[in-house]
Every structure is written in C-alpha cells, then in structure tokens.
Design a protein around this motif. Sequence first.
Motif, PDB file in Angstrom:
ATOM      1  N   SER A  17       0.824  -1.260  -0.045  1.00  0.00           N
ATOM      2  CA  SER A  17       0.169  -0.048  -0.075  1.00  0.00           C
ATOM      3  C   SER A  17       1.129   1.231  -0.049  1.00  0.00           C
ATOM      4  N   SER A  20       1.960   1.471  -3.727  1.00  0.00           N
ATOM      5  CA  SER A  20       1.029   1.960  -4.386  1.00  0.00           C
ATOM      6  C   SER A  20       0.582   3.714  -4.064  1.00  0.00           C
ATOM      7  N   ASP A  38      -8.500  -0.774  -4.707  1.00  0.00           N
ATOM      8  CA  ASP A  38      -7.780  -1.351  -3.700  1.00  0.00           C
ATOM      9  C   ASP A  38      -8.736  -2.766  -3.471  1.00  0.00           C
ATOM     10  N   ASP A  40      -8.232  -5.368  -1.627  1.00  0.00           N
ATOM     11  CA  ASP A  40      -8.306  -5.813  -0.196  1.00  0.00           C
ATOM     12  C   ASP A  40      -9.575  -5.248   0.419  1.00  0.00           C
ATOM     13  N   ARG A  44      -8.423  -2.804   3.360  1.00  0.00           N
ATOM     14  CA  ARG A  44      -8.500  -1.518   2.608  1.00  0.00           C
ATOM     15  C   ARG A  44      -7.297  -0.268   2.963  1.00  0.00           C
ATOM     16  N   THR A  45      -6.181  -0.874   3.192  1.00  0.00           N
ATOM     17  CA  THR A  45      -5.124   0.161   3.516  1.00  0.00           C
ATOM     18  C   THR A  45      -4.888   1.117   2.419  1.00  0.00           C
ATOM     19  N   PHE A  46      -4.776   0.798   1.246  1.00  0.00           N
ATOM     20  CA  PHE A  46      -4.542   1.674   0.042  1.00  0.00           C
ATOM     21  C   PHE A  46      -5.892   2.509   0.295  1.00  0.00           C
ATOM     22  N   GLY A  47      -6.916   2.106   0.297  1.00  0.00           N
ATOM     23  CA  GLY A  47      -8.287   2.989   0.128  1.00  0.00           C
ATOM     24  C   GLY A  47      -8.284   3.955   1.256  1.00  0.00           C
ATOM     25  N   TYR A  69      -9.278   7.633  -6.841  1.00  0.00           N
ATOM     26  CA  TYR A  69      -9.682   6.304  -5.878  1.00  0.00           C
ATOM     27  C   TYR A  69     -10.980   6.081  -6.096  1.00  0.00           C
ATOM     28  N   THR A  71     -14.190   2.684  -5.300  1.00  0.00           N
ATOM     29  CA  THR A  71     -14.321   1.367  -4.821  1.00  0.00           C
ATOM     30  C   THR A  71     -15.036   0.557  -5.794  1.00  0.00           C
ATOM     31  N   ASP A 108      -4.148  -2.206  -6.047  1.00  0.00           N
ATOM     32  CA  ASP A 108      -3.378  -2.726  -4.834  1.00  0.00           C
ATOM     33  C   ASP A 108      -4.066  -4.015  -4.356  1.00  0.00           C
ATOM     34  N   CYS A 109      -3.440  -5.159  -4.435  1.00  0.00           N
ATOM     35  CA  CYS A 109      -3.755  -6.416  -4.023  1.00  0.00           C
ATOM     36  C   CYS A 109      -3.874  -6.863  -2.687  1.00  0.00           C
TER      37      CYS A 109
END
Length: 269
Positions: A17, A20, A38, A40, A44-47, A69, A71, A108-109
């Motif tokens: 993240s 990213s 994101d 995950d 959701r760390t990137f989010g 960004y 969802t 980001d996976c």
Amino acid sequence: MVHIIVVGNEKGGSGKSTTSMHVATALVRMGHRVGALDLDLRQRTFGRYVENRLAYLERTGLNLPSPDYRTLPEVSAEDLGQGENAYDARLSAAVSALGAVSDFIIIDCPGSHTRLSQVAHSLADTLVTPLNDSFIDFDLLARIDAETGKVIGPSIYSEMVWQARQLRAQAGLKPIDWLVVRNRLGAQNMHNKKKVGAALEELSRRIGFRVAPGFSERVIFRELFPRGLTLLDLKDTGVDQLNMSNLAARQELRDLLAELRLPGVTVEF
C-alpha cells in the motif's frame, strides 16, 4: 490505452500500500491521470490511505495532486451473464470506468490469494511485487535448498503469475513486465542481504522478472499514513528543510519510478 499497474504478492506487511500510494501520487504530480483501486475488501489500507488524504486536504484547505480512487461497484445478480462471477464483473466495471479517464490504473492487491487478486494479475501490464528482504518473504516466490541455498522451484505466488501470463498470451496481450522490489533493505546483516540477492537473481533468470531496490525501513512512512501524505507532499505542507533520511527516501522513490519504465513517463521531482 490505459496502462495497468498491479501491486501484489500473497503476504501482508511487505509495503504494497505504501508503494501503491507513492507511485500513484508521483504519477499524478508528473501530470498523468491516475486511477486507483484497492482489492483488499477487508483491510483496505490503500483505500484508507487515500481517504486519509482527502480528509486532511478538507481540514487544511490544501489542494494536493491525488489519484482518482474508487471502490468496486456493486453488481446485481440480474446483470450477470450466465456463469459470470460477481467479483469479475465488479472489477471489470471499475477498470472500464477508470480506463476511460486515466492514463494509469494502480491496483493494490490483498496479502492473500483471492479471486479478485487472481483476475487483477491477468490485467497487469506492469506487476510490482514488494518483498521484505528475507528468506521468509522469498519463500513466497520459490523454494530453496536449506543446505546449498539453491532454488529448487517456484512457489505458489510465482505459479499464479505464470497462469496470469498464460491467460494474457492466449488473449493476444503483451507480456507482463514483472518487477520484484526489495523493501526494508537494512544496512546491517550484509551476509544475509547478499544471499537473498543472489537467490533473487538466479530465480529472476528462471521465471522472468526484474529486481530493483525499494524503500528502506524509515519512520517517515509510518508518520505519513494518518494524514494520507507522501514524501512528495512534505514541502507543500510547510516542511521547508528535508532531513537526510527524507531526502534519501525521495531518491529511493525516484529510482523506483525510473526502474518501472512506464510508457510516456519521465521522472521529474
């Protein structure tokens, strides 16, 4: 055509993240349109990183370049084709929407094997795999002989990337450019660093990836997350003089961007 950058492996805590967010923000600052996803759906760390940024900008009134960004959209059962997977449809819809308005999409996976992650890897034009510099993380890529240190064979994540490459070849798409990034390179324990480096170089020739240094272990990365900031934002937030650690971190980011070799990108910051 939009260029898709997937940041992934199947292990948490490797810096996916952070990588990213910094790559996304750097590209936006260089004038590119960048979409962000994101996958995950729990952590959701990137989010949350992007959401923290937007909240900070609203509080301070600053206007800092930020990725677009989004969802994953919900998809009703009636809209699915026969046998179509709902996660596939949600990811496809998100990529299509961002692809119409973006030069790059950064995905980001999660640090685990999921259907979304598997599909995302098959979409990757560039795959970035951050890896902590240890044989614990190396095991994600390949199995090694404990006595000789020689690579015995690819591990589960490498096999998933190979499957993604096969799918892209069958669809007539260009091959994935795979970059393994060595994060948290320490100044100490040079012997272990050399052994990990030698094993990565051997494996890279066997299964086809490039190796590059990433981000060192620095306190600044943990401090930036709550405000959604990156190394490139510090001067805009009132930090007039960067210390040596921050300057070194900026250089690491600059080197990583250059090593990605993204189309139409000239690294300038």
